[in-house]
Design a protein around this motif. Sequence first.
Motif, PDB file in Angstrom:
ATOM      1  N   THR A   1       0.841  -1.202   0.000  1.00  0.00           N
ATOM      2  CA  THR A   1       0.000   0.000   0.000  1.00  0.00           C
ATOM      3  C   THR A   1       0.871   1.245   0.000  1.00  0.00           C
ATOM      4  O   THR A   1       0.613   2.197  -0.733  1.00  0.00           O
TER       5      THR A   1
ATOM      6  N   ASN B   1       2.308   1.783  -3.379  1.00  0.00           N
ATOM      7  CA  ASN B   1       1.265   2.294  -4.270  1.00  0.00           C
ATOM      8  C   ASN B   1       1.000   3.770  -4.007  1.00  0.00           C
ATOM      9  O   ASN B   1       0.781   4.547  -4.946  1.00  0.00           O
TER      10      ASN B   1
ATOM     11  N   GLU C   1       3.593   5.669  -5.857  1.00  0.00           N
ATOM     12  CA  GLU C   1       3.361   5.564  -7.305  1.00  0.00           C
ATOM     13  C   GLU C   1       2.180   6.434  -7.739  1.00  0.00           C
ATOM     14  O   GLU C   1       2.271   7.163  -8.724  1.00  0.00           O
ATOM     15  N   PHE C   2       1.072   6.361  -7.010  1.00  0.00           N
ATOM     16  CA  PHE C   2      -0.118   7.121  -7.403  1.00  0.00           C
ATOM     17  C   PHE C   2       0.106   8.622  -7.270  1.00  0.00           C
ATOM     18  O   PHE C   2      -0.355   9.394  -8.121  1.00  0.00           O
TER      19      PHE C   2
ATOM     20  N   LYS D   1      -7.025   7.149  -7.241  1.00  0.00           N
ATOM     21  CA  LYS D   1      -6.475   5.858  -6.801  1.00  0.00           C
ATOM     22  C   LYS D   1      -5.746   6.025  -5.468  1.00  0.00           C
ATOM     23  O   LYS D   1      -5.788   5.145  -4.616  1.00  0.00           O
ATOM     24  N   TRP D   2      -5.069   7.154  -5.295  1.00  0.00           N
ATOM     25  CA  TRP D   2      -4.381   7.426  -4.033  1.00  0.00           C
ATOM     26  C   TRP D   2      -5.384   7.463  -2.884  1.00  0.00           C
ATOM     27  O   TRP D   2      -5.170   6.842  -1.842  1.00  0.00           O
TER      28      TRP D   2
ATOM     29  N   LEU E   1      -6.632   4.198  -1.389  1.00  0.00           N
ATOM     30  CA  LEU E   1      -5.751   3.454  -0.490  1.00  0.00           C
ATOM     31  C   LEU E   1      -6.143   3.652   0.976  1.00  0.00           C
ATOM     32  O   LEU E   1      -5.733   2.886   1.841  1.00  0.00           O
TER      33      LEU E   1
END
Length: 147
Positions: free
Chosen positions: A14, A17, A20-21, A29-30, A33
């Motif tokens: 997580t 990610n 990355e997001f 998308k962030w 999480l």
Amino acid sequence: MSIQENIRNAAQATFKNHLEFLSSGQIEKWVDLFDENGILEFPYGPADFPKLVKGKKELYEYMKNFPKHFLVSFENLHFHATESPNLVIAEFTSNGKAISTGKPYNQQYISVVTTDDRGMILKYVDFWNPMVALEAINAPLSNFVNE
């Protein structure tokens, strides 16, 4: 692999990610999480800076313009060992620039993140230097310093 290792792997995935997001501007998308009541906390924010953002709607409103202001990549990620598999303590850096000024935005971070067993973020405490961001966007520092 043990249940504890699975939980730790989910928490660290997580976190990866999250980086990355943010760096790719995928704010929706962030936000996904985070748990529905997830918290983002800034203990070192300047006076006019929010100390806490809570819930997916507030998180989105707070971060939606990040990709318009900064172009960054996150590097040098290091996870510190923790007793709880739901706790992530990470150090990393950013390498980037403020889009409006072209000035560098190179930051050092320490993040303390608590997740649930699914890897959803319950609480994210972000330790960073807000002065680096303010300088990158040419914000008047006098707005944030008591005279």
